[in-house]
Design a protein around this motif. Structure first.
Motif, short mmCIF file in Angstrom:
data_model
loop_
_atom_site.label_atom_id
_atom_site.label_comp_id
_atom_site.label_asym_id
_atom_site.label_seq_id
_atom_site.Cartn_x
_atom_site.Cartn_y
_atom_site.Cartn_z
N ASP A 126 0.84 -1.19 0.00
CA ASP A 126 0.00 0.00 0.00
C ASP A 126 0.87 1.25 0.00
N ALA A 127 0.23 2.40 0.16
CA ALA A 127 0.95 3.67 0.10
C ALA A 127 2.12 3.73 1.08
N ALA B 57 4.92 1.54 -0.68
CA ALA B 57 5.15 1.59 -2.13
C ALA B 57 6.57 2.00 -2.51
N SER C 235 -1.48 2.72 -4.85
CA SER C 235 -0.04 2.98 -4.71
C SER C 235 0.76 1.70 -4.89
#
Length: 115
Positions: A22-23, A26, A57
């Motif tokens: 995820d973000a 990333a 992301s």
């Protein structure tokens, strides 16, 4: 995030051992993938068996990882959970990457045994 690599005669296998891309992960994922895919066989199989969640992301990080590889190399994805598979299909990334239900299926394809 931990990525492990192993090589077969035809592919470098990069295994993700975290449940989320995820973000928050990333940028580190892209950096780790750059290191993991430096050199080795022309085909890279990203084993996502442990990953149960991916956001935009994370998806972008995988695309960026493919783009940072030499153009002669190929990145295939294996072991996508139903949730992760759905993200790739909804975003039409299944037209960019070859998706395999399992790592074994991806490796069998490389050996010419269908897939």
């Amino acid at each position: 995030m931990t990525l492990t690599t192993s090589d077969t005669d035809t592919a470098r296998i990069v295994t993700v051992s975290t449940t989320r891309i995820d973000a928050a992960l990333a940028i580190r994922f892209k950096d780790d993938m750059r290191a993991a895919t430096d050199g080795g066989p022309l085909r890279v199989v990203l084993d996502l068996s442990a990953v149960s969640f991916i956001d935009s992301s994370g998806l972008g990080a995988i695309v960026a990882s493919m783009k940072q590889m030499d153009p002669s190399r190929r990145l295939d994805l294996a072991g996508l959970s139903p949730t992760v598979d759905k993200v790739f299909r909804l975003t039409r990334m299944d037209t960019v990457f070859t998706l395999y239900p399992t790592l074994d299926a991806a490796l069998a394809e490389a050996a010419g045994q269908g897939g």
